[in-house]
Scaffold this active site. Structure first.
Site, mmCIF file in Angstrom:
data_model
loop_
_atom_site.group_PDB
_atom_site.id
_atom_site.type_symbol
_atom_site.label_atom_id
_atom_site.label_comp_id
_atom_site.label_asym_id
_atom_site.label_seq_id
_atom_site.Cartn_x
_atom_site.Cartn_y
_atom_site.Cartn_z
ATOM 1 N N SER A 163 12.318 -3.804 15.861
ATOM 2 C CA SER A 163 11.585 -3.277 17.014
ATOM 3 C C SER A 163 10.521 -4.238 17.538
ATOM 4 O O SER A 163 9.802 -3.916 18.479
ATOM 5 C CB SER A 163 10.920 -1.956 16.641
ATOM 6 O OG SER A 163 10.016 -2.167 15.580
ATOM 7 N N THR A 209 6.459 -0.223 17.663
ATOM 8 C CA THR A 209 5.501 -1.148 18.251
ATOM 9 C C THR A 209 4.412 -1.446 17.231
ATOM 10 O O THR A 209 3.911 -0.536 16.585
ATOM 11 C CB THR A 209 4.832 -0.503 19.483
ATOM 12 O OG1 THR A 209 5.829 -0.163 20.430
ATOM 13 C CG2 THR A 209 3.811 -1.447 20.112
ATOM 14 N N THR A 237 6.069 -5.752 21.048
ATOM 15 C CA THR A 237 7.250 -4.925 20.791
ATOM 16 C C THR A 237 8.478 -5.494 21.477
ATOM 17 O O THR A 237 8.373 -6.295 22.408
ATOM 18 C CB THR A 237 7.015 -3.490 21.321
ATOM 19 O OG1 THR A 237 8.094 -2.661 20.946
ATOM 20 C CG2 THR A 237 6.894 -3.483 22.834
ATOM 21 N N ARG A 295 13.524 -2.181 31.695
ATOM 22 C CA ARG A 295 12.553 -1.162 31.318
ATOM 23 C C ARG A 295 11.363 -1.778 30.600
ATOM 24 O O ARG A 295 11.511 -2.639 29.740
ATOM 25 C CB ARG A 295 13.213 -0.122 30.415
ATOM 26 C CG ARG A 295 12.259 1.007 29.957
ATOM 27 C CD ARG A 295 11.647 0.730 28.597
ATOM 28 N NE ARG A 295 10.827 1.847 28.112
ATOM 29 C CZ ARG A 295 10.094 1.822 27.012
ATOM 30 N NH1 ARG A 295 10.085 0.716 26.262
ATOM 31 N NH2 ARG A 295 9.372 2.862 26.641
ATOM 32 N N GLY A 327 7.705 -0.443 28.687
ATOM 33 C CA GLY A 327 6.920 0.692 28.243
ATOM 34 C C GLY A 327 5.429 0.433 28.333
ATOM 35 O O GLY A 327 4.960 -0.375 29.141
ATOM 36 N N THR A 352 1.444 3.750 19.943
ATOM 37 C CA THR A 352 2.830 3.533 19.552
ATOM 38 C C THR A 352 3.611 4.780 19.897
ATOM 39 O O THR A 352 3.041 5.864 20.029
ATOM 40 C CB THR A 352 2.939 3.213 18.047
ATOM 41 O OG1 THR A 352 4.280 2.841 17.728
ATOM 42 C CG2 THR A 352 2.525 4.392 17.198
ATOM 43 N N GLY A 353 4.921 4.641 20.060
ATOM 44 C CA GLY A 353 5.736 5.788 20.400
ATOM 45 C C GLY A 353 6.421 5.616 21.741
ATOM 46 O O GLY A 353 6.631 4.498 22.209
#
Length: 320
Positions: A79, A181, A199, A209, A211, A232-233
């Site tokens: 990741s 992340t 990340t 994309r 984030g 994070t998430g």
């Protein structure tokens, strides 16, 4: 935790690392300085490198960058950086940002072929009048500044991607493939704060994309008068509330780092209660006094804390 988010072996942490402990919730430590915090289990290894700089009286900015290098260079971490899982078109695209005690910040998004996007982000901060570079422009800038172009798609990640293509179903699972992340925040001996976030983004995302991780105020925010926060998430949910800026502002209003993280998570929950049950978002915060806290939607979020007492891993308190 999942099998692929393994605890980093103590032998890899170096002789300077003390054995870590794990508890339900870290108790904020007033006046802890220097201190570095990192998200997830691989935060232990990141903290070791950061601590080498902090314990020698170094700057928090240098510490968080050094810490970020650890997972970025690990091909087994799917990741972040080198081992990152690709988007649905097979491209490994990386996002990162960094911010110092003066409010200076730099960011890259959709960067391909560079193992250490966090250092490219720092170059953007220090050598350009801009905050963010993306895609091909970010790559051109990196190559012009001496970064080496490399293939980031490992055999393991390519195999996983080809297996995913058989059904091409995008159904992220909480705490498994999309929430690793690494965010790092630190307070140095001089009392200054800095942070970094890096990340490879959501596995099998749409090409292009981006984030929250490279977005200042969303995935990371530092205010040297108040504190620092990282997230994070699922980045889309963090962006919608400008999460880390919110956490810092809540600390400015007098909330502890723990309460500030909780209130930010509750903001997400209030906006879309049903969706919040299906995703993970976690915040990690540190204030100017060296107090820290973390809070997340779902169980399973871990974070590492390194002080003079050692390097320890904790479970973040969760709403569900």
């Amino acid at each position: 935790m999942t099998s692929r988010r393994k605890f980093i072996k103590l032998t890899a942490l170096g002789a300077a690392t003390l054995p870590f402990a794990k508890t339900a919730l870290a108790q904020p430590t007033a006046g802890a300085k220097p201190i570095v915090l990192s998200t997830w289990n691989f935060g232990l290894g990141a903290n070791v490198e950061a601590w080498k700089i902090l314990s020698a009286g170094g700057r928090a900015l240098d510490a968080v960058e050094a810490g970020a290098w650890v997972p970025e260079a690990d091909p087994k971490e799917t990741s972040v950086g080198l081992g990152g899982l690709p988007d649905r078109d097979g491209h490994v695209t990386l996002d990162a940002c960094i911010m110092d005690e003066h409010g200076n910040c730099g960011s890259v998004a959709g960067l391909e072929h560079i193992v250490h996007p966090i250092s490219v982000a720092r170059k953007v901060m220090e050598k350009t009048p801009h905050v963010m570079l993306v895609g091909e422009g970010a790559l051109q800038f990196a190559l012009a500044n001496g970064f080496k172009k490399e293939k980031l798609l490992t055999k393991e990640s390519e195999k996983a991607w080809k297996e995913w293509l058989k059904k091409a179903e995008y159904k992220p699972v909480v705490n498994i493939e999309n929430h690793d992340t690494i965010g790092i925040i630190a307070l140095d001996a001089a009392g200054n704060l800095s942070g970094a976030c890096t990340t490879s983004g959501m596995a099998y995302k749409l090409h292009g994309r981006v984030g929250d991780s490279p977005i200042i105020g969303a995935g990371l925010y530092v205010d040297n008068e108040v504190g620092a926060a990282t997230a994070t998430g699922v980045g889309e949910e963090v962006i919608r509330i400008v999460g880390c800026h919110l956490v810092v502002e809540l600390m400015r209003q007098g909330n502890s780092p723990q309460d500030a993280c909780r209130l930010a998570v509750e903001r997400i929950l209030k906006k879309n209660p049903e969706k919040a049950k299906q995703v993970q978002v976690g915040f990690l915060a540190l204030n100017k006094q060296g107090e820290y806290g973390a809070y997340c939607l779902q169980k399973g979020f871990t974070y590492a804390v390194h002080t003079q007492e050692g390097n320890k891993l904790f479970d973040g308190q969760s709403h569900f």
